[in-house]
Each structure stands twice: as C-alpha cells, then as structure tokens.
Write a protein that holds these residues in place. Sequence first.
Motif, short mmCIF file in Angstrom:
data_model
loop_
_atom_site.label_atom_id
_atom_site.label_comp_id
_atom_site.label_asym_id
_atom_site.label_seq_id
_atom_site.Cartn_x
_atom_site.Cartn_y
_atom_site.Cartn_z
N CYS A 74 0.86 -1.39 0.26
CA CYS A 74 0.27 0.12 0.14
C CYS A 74 0.60 0.96 0.21
O CYS A 74 2.46 0.57 0.56
CB CYS A 74 -0.63 -0.13 0.82
N ILE A 75 0.47 2.06 -0.51
CA ILE A 75 1.22 3.45 -1.29
C ILE A 75 0.53 4.81 -0.20
O ILE A 75 -0.63 4.79 -0.16
CB ILE A 75 1.04 4.24 -2.19
N THR A 76 0.96 5.54 1.00
CA THR A 76 0.77 6.33 1.52
C THR A 76 0.81 7.76 0.97
O THR A 76 1.66 7.76 0.67
CB THR A 76 1.79 6.36 3.08
N THR A 77 -0.90 8.77 0.54
CA THR A 77 -0.37 9.62 -0.15
C THR A 77 -0.99 11.05 0.53
O THR A 77 -1.12 10.20 2.04
CB THR A 77 -2.31 9.73 -1.63
N GLY A 78 -0.74 12.29 0.07
CA GLY A 78 -1.58 13.00 1.00
C GLY A 78 -2.68 13.50 1.39
O GLY A 78 -3.19 13.74 2.61
N THR A 79 -4.08 12.39 0.97
CA THR A 79 -5.14 12.30 1.66
C THR A 79 -5.67 11.34 2.51
O THR A 79 -6.66 10.40 2.63
CB THR A 79 -5.96 12.10 0.24
N GLY A 80 -4.80 9.67 1.57
CA GLY A 80 -4.87 8.36 2.09
C GLY A 80 -4.30 7.54 1.85
O GLY A 80 -2.66 7.43 2.15
N TYR A 81 -4.34 6.12 1.34
CA TYR A 81 -3.73 5.19 0.77
C TYR A 81 -3.92 5.50 -0.40
O TYR A 81 -5.68 5.17 -1.23
CB TYR A 81 -4.11 4.02 1.67
N GLN A 82 -3.26 3.73 -1.62
CA GLN A 82 -3.35 3.09 -2.46
C GLN A 82 -2.57 1.54 -2.89
O GLN A 82 -1.98 2.09 -1.96
CB GLN A 82 -2.86 4.37 -3.32
#
Length: 314
Positions: free
Chosen positions: A88-96
């Motif tokens: 899972c990748i962490t983004t500025g708004t959550g996860y992808q």
Amino acid sequence: MLLSLVSMFAKADNIAVTITDGVESDVMRVRMENSIARILNEVNNAQIAGRSLDFMAMGVNTRVQQSMAMLWENCPFICTDDEIVEHCITTGTGYQVRNIPLMMKPTGEREFGEDEYQEAVISFDKQGNVESFYLSISMNLYMNVVKSNLELTDLRRRQMILDYVEQFRTAYNQKDIDFLNMVFSDDALIITGKVIMQKHPEGYMSQKIQYNKQSKQQYLTNLRRVFNTAQYIRVGFDDIEVMRHPTNPDFYGVTLHQGYTSNTYHDDGYLFLLWDFRNENAPEIHVRTWQPDKIGGKSLPRDEVFSLSDFDIK
C-alpha cells in the motif's frame, strides 16, 4: 468464448487480496483488503453474467459508482488474477493500492485487438473507505516521477499530479465530459498538431506539422461529438515527465507519450499539460497540447516537443 475466457482467469467470489505492508493498523488493512476483493469479485460476476455492476455488493460511494459505471459502459473488464498481493502507498489524503490487473473485454462488435491488458488503482481515505477506482499508469512510471524529487512538499504535489493524470486518462476511457469540463480552466489554450503534406517551390513534397488552436468550449464541443459517436475510447500513457516551474512552484508541466485508440481511429503522440495547483482542492489545466510523435517516418525531435519553457506564466 467470453465465459470460458473469464473462467480461465478468475472464478466468481474467488479473488483473495493481501496487502503486504504500508498500513499500520491490522483492522484498517483487513478492511481495505475486503473492499478490494468485493469490488473485483463483483466485476467478474457481472462480466460472467453479462450484466451491469451491482454497487450494493461492492459497498462503494456514489462518486465511485458513477465513475465505474461510465467505465463499464464504455468497456466492461475482468480481473485477471485470483490472488492480488500488493503493498500500500501512503498519499497526502489516504492510501492507494496499485497494479491491480484487468483485462478489458469489449462487448458485441467491438474489438481492441492488441494490448487489452490494463491496470487499476484503488484509492482510500484515511479511514479506509474507497474513494476512487481509476485506470493507472504503470508502477515504474509512477515511481520514476515520485522519486525524481525528494523535497517533501514537491513529493506530495507529484503524487497529486499523478493521481489527476490517472483521473484525466480514465475520463477519456469512460467518456466523462463533466470531469474534463471541470479540470480545464475557462481560458484554457488547446493546441493540436497534425501532419500535412507541403509542396516546395522546387517541386518536391515533404511533411510538416500544422497546429490548430482551440478554446476550451471548442475543444469540448468537438470532444463531445467524438464521445457520442465512438463505440469505445482507450487512452494510455507509456512515458511521463513532470517539471515544476522554476519561479512559480504552483505550476507544473507534464509531458506524456500517449496512445489513443477508438473503433475508428488510432494515433500516438506527445501530450503536454500545464497544471495550476494554486488551489489544491481544484487544480486546473491551462494548456493542453498534442503532437504526433513521428513526421516523415522519423521520430519528432525531443527539443520540438512542447514543454514548460514554451509557455509564459503571468
């Protein structure tokens, strides 16, 4: 034939999802795994049955429903694996979660020919709720852009740009004129190039690129006509370069190598987008250009491809 092909790739309600890392909470991880599995199993069930998607079975919000419905109407698809194992990748708004394998399967008389394989990305908010389902660029392109600058603020912007680039790409695949109307600024400059023949005074012929400028409304009017007549549209990117403006850090130039295919037309070329992130909640495109990648049988020189330096920002 379609049923047997689907059965080869995945059985209904039989896709297992494992997120290996990137989510600290086990409860959140399991919730995300179950959400992805529900979506993909319902996709395969609908493909097998030849029906519309059942969003109650997916448990996704209205925005995701609308996006997937448009994509499904343009071209149904299946998940090609019975086990998804991804980090899972962490983004500025959550996860992808990326790299989700799909096989685009047109219905009726429609055929893609080659390159039916695509990948999807599913985004989640910080609570683990599904926020979006898009066709993605490849993971190596994504990581090349993300790793090209290690400044924290710019990293966050680059992730946002990649997310919007994937939304932009998916909008063409699902014929979403509303998203394109929203993302282009009202005064957007649209430049499209096409190869034409020119006759020289000496009598010989050669090719050159002729450029045509359009306003946002002219472009969207023409695009709406294309959306209404094309049985399907496929847009893909196989190269991407992101450059931040040297004096105005809210503006980014994005150059992509694009393939465009419909049931009646195909081209390959360079797409340039000038993004304005002064309002991060509603970024806008001020410039869109397209150029063929070959002229006279030769590749377009890289220094002739539109880039950030070709446009003044005032």
